[in-house]
Design an enzyme around this catalytic site. Structure first.
Site, short mmCIF file in Angstrom:
data_model
loop_
_atom_site.label_atom_id
_atom_site.label_comp_id
_atom_site.label_asym_id
_atom_site.label_seq_id
_atom_site.Cartn_x
_atom_site.Cartn_y
_atom_site.Cartn_z
CB CYS A 129 -1.08 -0.34 1.27
SG CYS A 129 0.28 -0.19 2.34
CG HIS A 242 -0.74 4.43 4.78
ND1 HIS A 242 -1.36 4.06 5.56
CD2 HIS A 242 -0.53 2.48 4.14
CE1 HIS A 242 -1.46 2.20 6.06
NE2 HIS A 242 -0.90 2.33 5.24
#
Lengths: 344, 344
Positions: A129, A242
């Site tokens: 990710c 994130h």
């Protein structure tokens, strides 16, 4: 290639459920959706296009008839079922890290290396990710001048640890509110009102497995076999999305103006970069959508051939489910353009 | 020098109150404590050595008789009162950034450059909180080989923004719990379950004022006039203690073993570095004490002359109040060693 029947392996997890939503949202060209999970989840039902689809136990026979299998399970499950998936004639687009670095397994960020899907042998891998988010942000710079190295610190959301991450954060916040102690189990220590500089396990010269992914996967995705990345991965008490602080180093100077211009035009990116007016990406702003927001673009003050930036992206969407569905879309598009290139 | 009478300017703020506790805790050699604050706070009482000390309004006359004034107020207050403080014959140990980069104002981290206090003309400056923590962590490396440059990303606690920071975080967590919206006023946007890549205002080439402090103050403290620092300062929803991800670059290779050894023996540092056993610094672990915890020491994978590490410290204690009291202790010790060096 034909994409009439799509299966999701690990359909009840955070990424699996998001894949279901993304397939619906992007109106993926499928006629039948097969939802697979552990025996424990079999019998549950999940909504798709106005219907409730039953979840079946993942067994080797369950892949019969599937054209594409989207993998949203862990490495062991992916390894267990990949032979059956490939033998059934389906293409496996896998989100685990089991196959990412294997030869003949394309590792794809559709905005960066879509052409790499041609080399597949039945398995395509979805990158890590943080790697997807970072590579989507910096790839346009790589077109100005090859990236020689990157120094990276991450600020990773608790949902990156699976559905248990946000639960543990919420439980800890509630416990502290009530004057109780926290009892961490998902994370190695309390994450509420704390940050934890460990994601993954010790792997290489003091770096964790998570920290090495950006170098190892970034090399493959961006076709930069010599790329060096020094990464510090940190868990922060953010529910979703994130954030990544990146310094990119080149062999020649790259101007901030050029960097900003190419990122503004880069597929998958949204430039949010006006410090004087408090405009920069934050994880809250990027949650629940598919773009990587990029800002704080400025010269690296330690290196006249460096550019420093900050980017945020929803790691369950662009960092996992959306990227996997985009790979499936590349496969779907292959049919009309290059039917002879299909491996089947 | 004589330290019988100590005044705290800004005694009711987060740093001022902590100074009071640190003076007591470290048994600072004083006989009289004068607490000064704005007119609004005058009349409050704060506990010290079992007594309640009244807070007086800060006026120019209030410094008469003081030997040392610990400044815990902002730049404007510091600038307003510094002439009166110096004229009164006191030494001003100021935590604001007003004088830090001025010639003849020593900028001191007692573990790093204690000898620099000798050059003062009545004002000594306490460095920026993140700078103190970082410099305390890396100074031992600088003794192995001069640090050429540092790439830094910070994870800064909300209490770094003053007492209003933790209040705003708590209010936002509570509002979200009740399904209400957040109304940020201390921070530029919601900090609960978010991170914000801006601390300070835009200052130099896309960097904020906070981000430039580590380079500008670090150069002065470590006597490295050519030091280059590229810093990204980020606010995180942590109540107390700043965390800092640092890559240090040297002109020669520095081994991880040597780095770990010198940091283990460095004053003000505690080595917490065993990734395999989940041991590394976290902000929770460092809150309410005075050491800078250092861990995740490893080679920089982008530079064979680089060392990467992670450090955490209580920015109100070592990053502010404790460091200021340590500077006052250096002044107190000067009397016996070098009475003739006193500027008075």
């Amino acid at each position: 290639m034909k994409t009439d029947t799509v299966a999701i392996l690990g359909a009840t997890g955070a990424v699996g459920q998001e894949m279901l939503r993304i397939l619906e949202k992007r109106d993926f060209p499928l006629r039948k959706l097969i939802l697979l999970a552990s025996a424990r989840s079999a019998g549950k039902q999940l909504p798709f296009r106005g219907e409730m689809i039953p979840v079946q136990e993942a067994r080797k026979e369950a892949f019969a008839g599937a054209d594409i299998v989207l993998g949203a399970a862990g490495n062991e499950i992916a390894k267990t079922f990949s032979p059956a998936i490939v033998a059934s004639g389906a293409v496996f687009v896998d989100n685990s890290s089991a196959f990412r670095l294997e030869d003949h397994v394309p590792l794809i960020v559709p905005e960066v290396n879509p052409g790499d899907i041609r080399g597949h042998h039945g398995i395509l891998a979805n990158p890590n990710c943080s790697t997807i988010i970072t590579v989507t942000a910096v790839n346009a710079l790589n077109a100005i001048a090859p990236i020689r190295s990157m120094t990276v610190s991450t600020y990773q959301a608790v949902s990156g640890a699976g559905a248990g991450g946000p639960l543990e954060l919420a439980e800890e916040v509630e416990a502290l509110r009530n004057g109780q102690h926290c009892a961490p189990s998902v994370f190695p220590c309390q994450i509420a009102y704390n940050v934890i500089p460990q994601i993954g396990n010790a792997q290489y010269r003091g770096y964790t497995s998570e920290e090495m992914k950006l170098q190892n996967e970034g090399r493959k995705i961006m076709h930069l076999p010599e790329l060096k990345v020094s990464c510090t991965c940190v868990r922060v008490p953010v529910v979703r999305s994130h954030s990544i602080s990146v310094s990119c180093h080149f062999d020649v100077p790259v101007s901030v103006e050029a960097a900003r211009r190419v990122i503004a035009g880069a597929p998958g990116c949204l430039l949010v970069d006006d410090l004087a007016h408090n405009r920069y990406p934050t994880p809250l702003d990027t949650s629940g959508q598919d773009l990587v927001f990029v800002g704080r673009i400025r010269p690296d003050l330690t290196d006249e051939c460096g550019i420093t930036l900050w980017c945020c992206g929803d790691q369950i969407r662009k960092g996992a489910a959306t990227n996997a569905v985009q790979i499936a879309e590349l496969l779907a598009a292959e049919e009309s353009e290059n039917p002879e290139k299909s491996p089947w």
